[in-house]
Design a protein around this motif. Structure first.
Motif, PDB file in Angstrom:
ATOM      1  N   THR A 116      46.673  31.048  31.402  1.00 23.41           N
ATOM      2  CA  THR A 116      46.494  31.973  31.147  1.00 23.41           C
ATOM      3  C   THR A 116      45.585  33.121  31.437  1.00 23.41           C
ATOM      4  O   THR A 116      44.863  32.288  30.889  1.00 23.41           O
ATOM      5  N   SER A 117      45.086  34.140  31.858  1.00 23.68           N
ATOM      6  CA  SER A 117      43.901  34.976  31.806  1.00 23.68           C
ATOM      7  C   SER A 117      44.293  36.020  30.194  1.00 23.68           C
ATOM      8  O   SER A 117      45.237  36.543  30.139  1.00 23.68           O
ATOM      9  N   ASP A 118      43.707  35.968  29.240  1.00 21.00           N
ATOM     10  CA  ASP A 118      43.766  37.422  28.903  1.00 21.00           C
ATOM     11  C   ASP A 118      42.622  38.338  28.615  1.00 21.00           C
ATOM     12  O   ASP A 118      41.329  38.255  29.003  1.00 21.00           O
TER      13      ASP A 118
ATOM     14  N   THR B 155      41.939  34.596  22.063  1.00 16.89           N
ATOM     15  CA  THR B 155      40.843  34.810  22.080  1.00 16.89           C
ATOM     16  C   THR B 155      39.912  35.305  20.218  1.00 16.89           C
ATOM     17  O   THR B 155      38.828  35.047  20.418  1.00 16.89           O
TER      18      THR B 155
ATOM     19  N   TYR C 245      36.898  38.664  28.876  1.00 18.95           N
ATOM     20  CA  TYR C 245      37.986  38.590  29.375  1.00 18.95           C
ATOM     21  C   TYR C 245      38.173  37.040  28.829  1.00 18.95           C
ATOM     22  O   TYR C 245      36.042  36.561  29.134  1.00 18.95           O
ATOM     23  N   GLN C 246      39.140  36.154  29.374  1.00 21.64           N
ATOM     24  CA  GLN C 246      39.101  34.968  29.151  1.00 21.64           C
ATOM     25  C   GLN C 246      39.569  34.543  29.569  1.00 21.64           C
ATOM     26  O   GLN C 246      41.153  34.588  29.582  1.00 21.64           O
ATOM     27  N   TYR C 247      39.616  33.468  30.059  1.00 23.06           N
ATOM     28  CA  TYR C 247      40.425  32.450  30.539  1.00 23.06           C
ATOM     29  C   TYR C 247      41.070  31.107  29.836  1.00 23.06           C
ATOM     30  O   TYR C 247      40.186  30.302  28.876  1.00 23.06           O
ATOM     31  N   ASN C 248      42.471  31.087  29.155  1.00 21.10           N
ATOM     32  CA  ASN C 248      43.478  30.129  28.298  1.00 21.10           C
ATOM     33  C   ASN C 248      43.174  28.865  29.059  1.00 21.10           C
ATOM     34  O   ASN C 248      44.553  28.776  29.446  1.00 21.10           O
TER      35      ASN C 248
END
Length: 196
Positions: free
Chosen positions: A185-187, A28, A177-180
């Motif tokens: 995965t999502s963080d 992030t 919210y962040q999509y990796n």
């Protein structure tokens, strides 16, 4: 035998929890070029904080109820303060006058006079009960008035504290919210920003 298995299971779970390592770099975390960051001078203007402002507001409200609210520029609270304290004083004075009427009538009856205003209407026991009721009402009115006076002072103090509370953009707490894409995965996280 059962306790031994339980301890082994507990040992395996605790070692599994502590064996995971953290990533070298947080997904992030976003690196920004220092050249791209532009700071507007208008954003960084700050109000001076007066540490004596809450005590001044409380002092002014103690001197004259409502004056602390005027100092805080909360003018709509002044009629509420005056109305509450005025109502308490009104009921105190009213109950005091009624108490004096019944007490004077009872004293005249004890002295042997038969010309009081309650002579054929209220008995001697009724006069005593009325005195007790109006004395209790007078005391409650006094306590309510003192409580409203103290509440006036506390309100001015707390309001002065809250007027100086810092809620600008230089101090913020934002969930994100962040999509990796690399790990699919999502963080979820919380960003705390302090700009000095």
């Amino acid at each position: 035998m059962l306790n031994k298995r339980f301890y082994i299971l507990l040992l395996c779970l605790s070692s599994a929890l502590f064996s995971f390592s953290q990533k070298d770099k947080d997904s992030t975390n976003i690196e920004l070029d220092k050249e791209l960051i532009l700071i507007d001078k208008e954003v960084l203007t700050r109000k001076e904080i007066d540490p004596l402002r809450p005590s001044k507001a409380a002092f002014y409200s103690a001197i004259l109820p409502g004056l602390g609210q005027a100092y805080n520029k909360k003018y709509w609270k002044i009629p509420l303060v005056w109305g509450g304290i005025g109502a308490g004083v009104y009921f105190y004075v009213r109950n005091d006058k009624q108490f004096d009427r019944y007490r004077d009538a009872y004293k005249r009856r004890l002295a042997g006079f038969k010309d009081d205003e309650f002579y054929n209407v209220v008995s001697d026991d009724g006069l005593i009960r009325a005195q007790e009721q109006f004395r209790r009402n007078k005391e409650v009115s006094l306590l309510v008035t003192i409580g409203l006076y103290a509440l006036n002072i506390i309100d001015a103090n707390v309001d002065a504290h809250l007027l100086q509370f810092n809620v600008d953009e230089n101090l913020s707490l934002r969930p994100h919210y962040q999509y990796n894409q690399m790990e699919n995965t999502s963080d979820l996280g919380v960003t705390v920003n302090f700009k000095f």
